[in-house]
Design a protein around this motif. Sequence first.
Motif, PDB file in Angstrom:
ATOM      1  N   ARG A 161       5.180   2.060  -2.855  1.00  0.00           N
ATOM      2  CA  ARG A 161       4.323   1.195  -2.042  1.00  0.00           C
ATOM      3  C   ARG A 161       5.191   0.413  -1.068  1.00  0.00           C
ATOM      4  N   LEU A 171       2.313  -4.609   3.181  1.00  0.00           N
ATOM      5  CA  LEU A 171       1.415  -4.481   4.322  1.00  0.00           C
ATOM      6  C   LEU A 171       1.849  -5.407   5.452  1.00  0.00           C
ATOM      7  N   GLU A 203      -0.219   3.901   1.391  1.00  0.00           N
ATOM      8  CA  GLU A 203      -0.556   4.550   2.655  1.00  0.00           C
ATOM      9  C   GLU A 203       0.360   4.146   3.797  1.00  0.00           C
ATOM     10  N   GLY A 242      -7.529  -1.953  -1.791  1.00  0.00           N
ATOM     11  CA  GLY A 242      -6.275  -1.418  -2.308  1.00  0.00           C
ATOM     12  C   GLY A 242      -5.277  -2.475  -2.720  1.00  0.00           C
ATOM     13  N   THR A 243      -5.518  -3.725  -2.344  1.00  0.00           N
ATOM     14  CA  THR A 243      -4.606  -4.802  -2.754  1.00  0.00           C
ATOM     15  C   THR A 243      -4.972  -5.367  -4.117  1.00  0.00           C
ATOM     16  N   ARG A 301      -8.708  -0.780   2.675  1.00  0.00           N
ATOM     17  CA  ARG A 301      -7.341  -1.321   2.628  1.00  0.00           C
ATOM     18  C   ARG A 301      -7.330  -2.631   1.851  1.00  0.00           C
ATOM     19  N   SER A 331       0.831  -1.195   0.000  1.00  0.00           N
ATOM     20  CA  SER A 331       0.000   0.000   0.000  1.00  0.00           C
ATOM     21  C   SER A 331       0.866   1.245   0.000  1.00  0.00           C
TER      22      SER A 331
END
Length: 395
Positions: free
Chosen positions: A267, A270, A151, A311-312, A308, A149
């Motif tokens: 990225r 995670l 984020e 987002g993958t 989330r 991610s």
Amino acid sequence: MRPWNTFVEGDNLDVLRAMAAAGERVDLVCTDPPYNTGHDFAYRDDFRDAGGRPGSRHDAWAAMVRPRLEACHDLLRETGALFVSIDDNEAARLRLLLDEVMGEQNFLAQVVVNLNPKGRQLGRGFATSHEYLLVYARDARRTALDASSAETVDERDFPLLDEGSGRRYRHLPLRNTNKKFNPVTSPTLHFPLWGDPAGGRVATAPFAGAVEVAPVFGDGRPAVWRWSRPLIEERPGDLVCRVVRGRGGERVDVFQRDWLHRDGGRRKKLPTIWLAEEVGSTDTAVAELKELVGHVFESPKPTGLVRRVLGTMPPDAVVLDPFAGSGTTGHAVALANAADGGTRTCVSVNSAEPTRPGSNAHAAGLLTVADITRARLRAVDRLLGGGLDERVGWG
């Protein structure tokens, strides 16, 4: 084009099988089945083969979930993935069940989700503050899932600043630190470089002021580089030669300038612990739902958690939630599309399970759980657009 959200009222097993018969396929299953708290399940299945509910609630729960997971498996594209939320009551059994249905080799992660930071204070024992997400691929070798991610990238991890461009970066060893990669297993990546520890220049051939640098592990054993010779020759400006202090004293080594990109392209993998401050909590989920249709569902999931997950996968993913509950997945799909211009679509399925008389939902005129899902997705469409297709059964 199909609307962002489709809501189907009906028994999810019937709906899933009808979807498969119609040739439907999905990229992502993201769902939250009933947690086994000892109460009956709102489905018509005959559980007599499970030994009856009173004495074997675990078997009855598994007998209810298994055919629905099998139906989800059949609907997934070869590149698809499945995320299932669960708590401690059935986490172990669900993991074994998914190993059978999806294939043990397709297990990707068991994520701990910190949905209740304060912990549950009722009852005896520990104050439980987490649940789980079990993640499986339809085929781990072909899945489109990218477990990273933008984020989770932290600018503090890039402490160095390039004065010329203003870009931030960090130094990573160019040698491969994984001892599985060595001159025996990767002979083409074991070769000398030349570097100037004073000026920092690195090259694949000798130059004035350079010293020869061979890749070695910290204990002095031969190692290999992470980059090939052609890549090093293509990107010499992203490498630097430095003096470092190791176990045997000072030595010269080569490092990669690992850049923090400002365009959102960077990225980071995670982690397998997701904190409430990152993905939301049960409290924030209740507030989200309350803003749309009122406090009509006891334990919704936060949209941040589902976003989330979204987002993958690619931004045009077809998403399925066969246990739609309050409609969080469909809401999250609309939020994600509105944020990044994606074209995700979501099929949410829920049965007409009656809400409890005297509950907030019942008092608000939402007489079934399907009514709650439908009301939320209608509100999402009014707020964010994208359209809503409402059906009773598939077909």
